[in-house]
Design an enzyme around this catalytic site. Structure first.
Site, short mmCIF file in Angstrom:
data_model
loop_
_atom_site.label_atom_id
_atom_site.label_comp_id
_atom_site.label_asym_id
_atom_site.label_seq_id
_atom_site.Cartn_x
_atom_site.Cartn_y
_atom_site.Cartn_z
N CYS A 93 0.80 -1.23 0.00
CA CYS A 93 0.00 0.00 0.00
C CYS A 93 0.84 1.29 0.00
O CYS A 93 0.29 2.38 -0.12
CB CYS A 93 -0.98 0.00 1.17
N HIS A 205 -2.57 6.60 4.19
CA HIS A 205 -1.11 6.61 4.32
C HIS A 205 -0.56 7.89 3.67
O HIS A 205 -0.94 8.23 2.53
CB HIS A 205 -0.49 5.42 3.58
N1 LIG Z 1 -4.62 -3.25 4.91
C1 LIG Z 1 -3.91 -2.78 3.90
O1 LIG Z 1 -3.76 -1.55 3.74
C2 LIG Z 1 -3.27 -3.72 2.91
C3 LIG Z 1 -2.76 -3.20 1.72
C4 LIG Z 1 -2.16 -4.04 0.79
C5 LIG Z 1 -2.04 -5.38 1.06
N2 LIG Z 1 -2.51 -5.88 2.23
C6 LIG Z 1 -2.35 -7.31 2.45
O2 LIG Z 1 -3.64 -7.91 2.38
C7 LIG Z 1 -3.67 -9.05 3.25
C8 LIG Z 1 -4.85 -8.90 4.20
O3 LIG Z 1 -4.66 -7.72 4.96
P1 LIG Z 1 -5.84 -7.03 5.78
O4 LIG Z 1 -5.34 -5.70 6.17
O5 LIG Z 1 -7.13 -7.15 5.05
O6 LIG Z 1 -5.85 -8.00 7.09
P2 LIG Z 1 -7.02 -8.30 8.13
O7 LIG Z 1 -7.88 -7.12 8.32
O8 LIG Z 1 -6.34 -8.91 9.30
O9 LIG Z 1 -7.88 -9.42 7.38
C9 LIG Z 1 -7.36 -10.70 7.15
C10 LIG Z 1 -8.41 -11.52 6.42
O10 LIG Z 1 -7.88 -12.83 6.18
C11 LIG Z 1 -8.87 -13.78 6.58
N3 LIG Z 1 -8.20 -15.02 7.03
C12 LIG Z 1 -7.35 -15.17 8.05
N4 LIG Z 1 -6.96 -16.46 8.17
C13 LIG Z 1 -7.60 -17.13 7.18
C14 LIG Z 1 -7.63 -18.50 6.77
N5 LIG Z 1 -6.90 -19.43 7.38
N6 LIG Z 1 -8.40 -18.81 5.70
C15 LIG Z 1 -9.12 -17.87 5.07
N7 LIG Z 1 -9.14 -16.57 5.40
C16 LIG Z 1 -8.39 -16.21 6.45
C17 LIG Z 1 -9.61 -13.13 7.72
O11 LIG Z 1 -10.87 -13.72 7.85
P3 LIG Z 1 -11.60 -13.78 9.28
O12 LIG Z 1 -12.06 -12.40 9.57
O13 LIG Z 1 -12.72 -14.73 9.03
O14 LIG Z 1 -10.58 -14.29 10.26
C18 LIG Z 1 -9.70 -11.68 7.22
O15 LIG Z 1 -10.79 -11.50 6.34
C19 LIG Z 1 -2.32 -9.11 3.95
O16 LIG Z 1 -1.47 -10.00 3.27
C20 LIG Z 1 -1.80 -7.69 3.81
O17 LIG Z 1 -0.39 -7.62 3.82
C21 LIG Z 1 -3.15 -5.09 3.16
#
Ligand SMILES: NC(=O)c1ccc[n+]([C@@H]2O[C@H](COP(=O)([O-])OP(=O)(O)OC[C@H]3O[C@@H](n4cnc5c(N)ncnc54)[C@H](OP(=O)(O)O)[C@@H]3O)[C@@H](O)[C@H]2O)c1
Length: 307
Positions: A93, A205
């Site tokens: 991001c 950000h």
């Molecule tokens: N946030 C950002 O700004 C951003 C930007 C670019 C990339 N990313 C990347 O995107 C990814 C997710 O980030 P996020 O910020 O969305 O994190 P988050 O809010 O912690 O969400 C994680 C998601 O993954 C799901 N999950 C966790 N364990 C799982 C499993 N074993 N099987 C299936 N689903 C599972 C969770 O579902 P439950 O709720 O059901 O547990 C939740 O929907 C990461 O790799 C991060 O580095 C994030």
């Protein structure tokens, strides 16, 4: 798995789908899967999706720097998506907005080096980290102890120069990601020095960028190039030429302002950017990549492909 069975509405309440656990998923019934999961989940399930002839867009960092896997920021290198690509990685991001801005500046003159300082919101580290800022703020006003769980230090009413783990050379993992991903997206080993900080902001950000060109430039050309770059909105009203994280929320553009010459070097430029990290460098990039895979063109960053 935590959310299995819960209703998930898409765009409007008429499209409600129950969430299904990933381990129960039959990828052979899916054409394109969008992974917004942590590295370990992407690592475990993406090979299975690919084996079942499902195409994949992955938001995690697991595949981003792997040779042969396209790392795509649509306004910069969306044209590199090929019909036969099965797996495409979406960028970090910060790397996404940074590469959009640097790509525009590189069209003015060659860049000798860039120094970037980030001010990253808590949502960049996921939902649990956003909740930690809220809980600590509540504890602060109720004179209760502020206990860090997701973050290394107190985040409410504080900030710290660490995003991710600190490595042996004292850089942190986010700084390495930003540099390496930006170089891969721009397809050039442009020297970048990054300092990443976490700030008590929920969404948005910000990046202070200092660029040293290898030759002279005109400020007018810089502004023209920034204005014409898809994904950028130049903010140049005199006296109010920047946006803040709160103002960029739910918007697709990377807002660029505070343009000024750096008087400490011959051809230097300093500027400020801010973008909604849940869109640019996250959901928006993924949807734009999907559009490119399906139609050969993204709808355009000024539009609103993610609603
Ligand atoms: N946030 C950002 O700004 C951003 C930007 C670019 C990339 N990313 C990347 O995107 C990814 C997710 O980030 P996020 O910020 O969305 O994190 P988050 O809010 O912690 O969400 C994680 C998601 O993954 C799901 N999950 C966790 N364990 C799982 C499993 N074993 N099987 C299936 N689903 C599972 C969770 O579902 P439950 O709720 O059901 O547990 C939740 O929907 C990461 O790799 C991060 O580095 C994030």
């Amino acid at each position: 798995k935590n959310s299995a069975g819960k209703p998930l509405s898409v765009r409007d309440k008429q499209h409600i789908h129950p969430v299904q656990a990933l381990e129960d998923c039959d990828f052979s019934q899916i054409d394109i899967a969008l992974f917004a999961t942590e590295n370990n989940v992407s690592k475990e399930y993406i090979p299975c999706a690919l084996e079942n002839h499902c195409r994949v867009i992955d938001s995690s960092s697991f595949y981003r720097l792997q040779e042969g896997i396209p790392l795509i920021v649509p306004p910069v290198n969306g044209d590199q998506i090929k019909q036969h690509d099965r797996l495409i990685a979406a960028a970090n991001c910060l790397a996404s907005p940074l590469s959009i801005v640097l790509s525009s500046l590189m069209s003015v003159a060659p860049i000798r080096r860039a120094v970037v300082t980030t001010f990253q919101s808590t949502s960049g580290a996921g939902k649990g980290s956003m909740d930690e800022l809220e809980q600590q703020t509540h504890s602060y006003f109720n004179q209760q102890p502020l206990i860090p769980r997701y973050f290394p230090r107190q985040i409410a009413f504080n900030l710290f120069p660490q995003v991710g783990e600190i490595l042996e050379d004292n850089f942190c993992t986010e700084e390495v990601k930003i540099v390496k991903e930006t170089q891969k997206i721009l397809n050039t080993p442009i020297p970048i020095l990054a300092t990443t900080t976490r700030v008590p902001v929920f969404i948005g950000h910000s990046i202070a960028i200092v660029v040293e060109f290898s030759e002279n430039f005109s400020m007018q050309t810089i502004k023209e190039k920034l204005r014409s770059m898809p994904g950028i909105r130049l903010v140049d009203h005199h006296g109010s030429d920047y946006l803040t994280p709160v103002e960029c929320q739910n918007q697709n553009d990377v807002f660029v302002g505070r343009l000024r010459r750096d008087p400490t070097v011959s051809h230097g430029l300093s500027l400020w950017t801010v973008s909604d990290n849940l869109r640019r460098g996250a959901a928006l990039d993924t949807v734009e990549i999907l559009q490119l895979m399906l139609n050969g063109s993204a709808e355009g960053s000024g539009q609103n492909p993610i609603g």
